[in-house]
Structure formats: structure tokens, C-alpha cells
Write a protein that holds these residues in place. Structure first.
Motif, PDB file in Angstrom:
ATOM      1  N   UNK A 154       0.808  -1.215   0.000  1.00 33.06           N
ATOM      2  CA  UNK A 154       0.000   0.000   0.000  1.00 33.06           C
ATOM      3  C   UNK A 154       0.844   1.270   0.000  1.00 33.06           C
ATOM      4  N   UNK A 155       2.165   1.140   0.129  1.00 33.33           N
ATOM      5  CA  UNK A 155       3.019   2.328   0.159  1.00 33.33           C
ATOM      6  C   UNK A 155       3.142   2.935  -1.236  1.00 33.33           C
ATOM      7  N   UNK A 156       3.446   4.228  -1.258  1.00 33.06           N
ATOM      8  CA  UNK A 156       3.755   4.939  -2.502  1.00 33.06           C
ATOM      9  C   UNK A 156       5.231   5.327  -2.460  1.00 33.06           C
ATOM     10  N   UNK A 157       5.810   5.587  -3.608  1.00 32.04           N
ATOM     11  CA  UNK A 157       7.250   5.850  -3.712  1.00 32.04           C
ATOM     12  C   UNK A 157       7.667   6.996  -2.786  1.00 32.04           C
ATOM     13  N   UNK A 158       8.645   6.690  -1.896  1.00 30.58           N
ATOM     14  CA  UNK A 158       9.132   7.676  -0.943  1.00 30.58           C
ATOM     15  C   UNK A 158      10.496   7.236  -0.420  1.00 30.58           C
ATOM     16  N   UNK A 159      11.067   8.031   0.478  1.00 30.03           N
ATOM     17  CA  UNK A 159      12.399   7.740   1.003  1.00 30.03           C
ATOM     18  C   UNK A 159      12.385   7.132   2.404  1.00 30.03           C
ATOM     19  N   UNK A 160      11.214   6.967   3.015  1.00 30.11           N
ATOM     20  CA  UNK A 160      11.159   6.627   4.430  1.00 30.11           C
ATOM     21  C   UNK A 160      10.563   5.269   4.777  1.00 30.11           C
ATOM     22  N   UNK A 161       9.627   4.774   3.979  1.00 25.93           N
ATOM     23  CA  UNK A 161       8.953   3.531   4.348  1.00 25.93           C
ATOM     24  C   UNK A 161       8.725   2.675   3.105  1.00 25.93           C
ATOM     25  N   UNK A 162       8.869   1.351   3.263  1.00 27.87           N
ATOM     26  CA  UNK A 162       8.694   0.434   2.152  1.00 27.87           C
ATOM     27  C   UNK A 162      10.008  -0.208   1.734  1.00 27.87           C
ATOM     28  N   UNK A 163      10.001  -0.898   0.601  1.00 26.10           N
ATOM     29  CA  UNK A 163      11.221  -1.483   0.039  1.00 26.10           C
ATOM     30  C   UNK A 163      11.982  -0.349  -0.640  1.00 26.10           C
ATOM     31  N   UNK A 164      12.934   0.236   0.073  1.00 24.44           N
ATOM     32  CA  UNK A 164      13.603   1.465  -0.393  1.00 24.44           C
ATOM     33  C   UNK A 164      14.979   1.141  -0.972  1.00 24.44           C
ATOM     34  N   UNK A 165      14.991   0.397  -2.050  1.00 25.62           N
ATOM     35  CA  UNK A 165      16.227   0.073  -2.745  1.00 25.62           C
ATOM     36  C   UNK A 165      16.434   1.051  -3.900  1.00 25.62           C
ATOM     37  N   UNK A 174       8.511   0.307 -10.780  1.00 21.14           N
ATOM     38  CA  UNK A 174       9.481  -0.500 -10.030  1.00 21.14           C
ATOM     39  C   UNK A 174       9.133  -0.486  -8.542  1.00 21.14           C
ATOM     40  N   UNK A 175       8.628   0.639  -8.059  1.00 24.49           N
ATOM     41  CA  UNK A 175       8.251   0.722  -6.645  1.00 24.49           C
ATOM     42  C   UNK A 175       7.074  -0.205  -6.337  1.00 24.49           C
ATOM     43  N   UNK A 176       6.034  -0.107  -7.146  1.00 28.63           N
ATOM     44  CA  UNK A 176       4.841  -0.915  -6.900  1.00 28.63           C
ATOM     45  C   UNK A 176       5.137  -2.408  -6.991  1.00 28.63           C
ATOM     46  N   UNK A 177       5.863  -2.804  -8.027  1.00 31.33           N
ATOM     47  CA  UNK A 177       6.167  -4.226  -8.193  1.00 31.33           C
ATOM     48  C   UNK A 177       7.086  -4.734  -7.092  1.00 31.33           C
TER      49      UNK A 177
END
Length: 236
Positions: A154-165, A174-177
């Protein structure tokens, strides 16, 4: 929801302070993987986790406020910030519930071991309880992974939360997938970790398998994120 996150952080502190008043001055603070007590220490060392929980919650509050400040208007960036703020609230709820239950289990195990240590069969029973507590911790962590894995996509592209590679942050696709795959990998790792905790004959094996499953999830997510990045960058 945000108040509930803070309530859980305070509750973690309270379920520690209140029982500590009646506990002995020394409690087991370090166990071997087999459940045997390796070191005794001050009962107040059990205040470390609640204090860390409060500090993490404070950091969490700043991150939520950071995203909420960016919710201005109805453009793509504002919608993404709103979505990430909601994700962070859910993550904070899951994490603090985990910390609260973990602290309660640690205190109960320490109190029982301290009370029965030195009695006939007490050390053996204490080791068995410590093994059970370690397996329970593995189950609890697995449940947390499953919950977080369902939140991650459910995250959207950002620098703080999620798979931040670097690969995942290349573009929205690439973020969503990457986060969808990472969330699925976390759920699978959690399910396998829970199964190993319930079925493995020892806590050592359960914890070892859980670590392997988690590492495989991280490796697989990194590999997939790079694969998607290469596909997207090749098209441009």
C-alpha cells in the motif's frame, strides 16, 4: 489510531513498571539458545525495551507528521503522502502491539525462572519454559511479518517507508512491483516461520529456520527489484 499507537507504547512501560515492584532485585537477563540462564542482572534492565519503544514511537510520530504536512491539494504527490501516512499508522500499531506482547512474555518467563531457580527440577523446568518462550517469540515475530507484508504493497514511492532500494525507487512501476513482491515474500516467510516454530522439535531449529526464511525473503526481494529495474530502464 495514532492515539492507540501511543497507548500501546505507554502500556508496554506500565506492564513493566507495575510487576517490577514485586519482583526480586536480580532476574535472568540472558539465556542460551537451549533456554539455560547465562547471566543474571538488575530487574531494571527490563525497562530498556519499553524506553526504546517510546523512542521509536516518537520517531514514528515525526515520520507520520512529515507525510501529513505534504497532504496539500489532491495531486499525485499529496495522494501518495496520505497513503504513506496511513501505512505508517498501521505499521506503528503492529510494531507496538508486538513490543507490548513481547515484553509481557519476557517478564513472565523471567519471573517464573527467578522464583523456581534452585528448586528441585527448577532449572530444567526453567529451560523448558525459556524454550517455549523463544518459540512463542518466533510465532509472534512471524505474525508481525505477515501483517507488515500485507501493509507493504500500500506504500507509494518515498524515502522513508517500504522497500527502499535504488532499484525500487527508479519509478512508480518499479516501486509498486518491488513492494508487492516484498510484501508477498514477507507473508511467506512469516507463514513458514510460524510453521517451524510450531513443528520444530527445538527452539534452536525454529529460530534458525526463521532466520533462513527471512534472509531468503530479503534476497529474493532484492533480486526481483533489480530485475524489474533492468526491464524498466531497458525500455528507456
Amino acid at each position: 489510531m495514532k492515539k492507540t499507537v501511543w497507548l500501546l507504547a505507554v502500556l508496554t512501560l506500565m506492564v513493566t513498571i507495575i510487576p517490577l515492584q514485586t519482583m526480586p532485585a536480580l532476574l535472568p537477563v540472558d539465556y542460551s539458545i537451549g533456554g539455560e540462564v547465562r547471566r543474571w542482572g538488575s530487574k531494571y534492565s527490563y525497562l530498556i525495551l519499553p524506553m526504546v519503544t517510546l523512542l521509536i514511537t516518537l520517531l514514528w510520530q515525526f515520520l507520520v507528521a512529515h507525510f501529513e504536512r505534504r497532504v496539500v491539494g489532491d495531486d499525485k504527490e499529496a495522494q501518495g503522502a496520505a497513503a504513506n501516512a496511513k501505512v505508517l499508522v498501521s505499521v506503528g500499531l503492529v510494531m507496538n502491539l508486538f513490543f507490548c506482547l513481547l515484553q509481557a512474555g519476557l517478564l513472565w518467563s523471567a519471573a517464573w525462572t527467578a522464583e523456581h531457580f534452585g528448586t528441585a527440577g527448577g532449572a530444567q523446568a526453567g529451560a523448558s519454559i525459556a524454550q517455549t518462550a523463544q518459540k512463542a517469540m518466533c510465532v509472534l515475530t512471524s505474525v508481525m511479518l505477515i501483517l507488515l507484508g500485507n501493509i507493504l504493497p500500500k506504500t507509494r514511492k518515498n524515502r522513508n517507508v517500504g522497500v527502499r532500494l535504488p532499484y525500487s525507487r527508479y519509478n512508480d512501476i518499479t516501486w509498486q512491483k518491488s513492494n508487492r513482491f516484498g510484501g508477498t515474500a514477507m507473508v511467506i516467510a512469516g507463514l513458514l516461520g510460524m510453521a517451524s516454530a510450531l513443528l520444530a522439535p527445538s527452539a534452536e531449529l525454529a529460530l534458525g529456520l526463521f532466520t533462513v526464511f527471512l534472509l531468503l525473503a530479503v534476497i529474493a526481494t532484492t533480486w526481483y527489484s533489480r530485475k524489474v529495474y533492468l526491464e524498466e530502464s531497458a525500455e528507456k
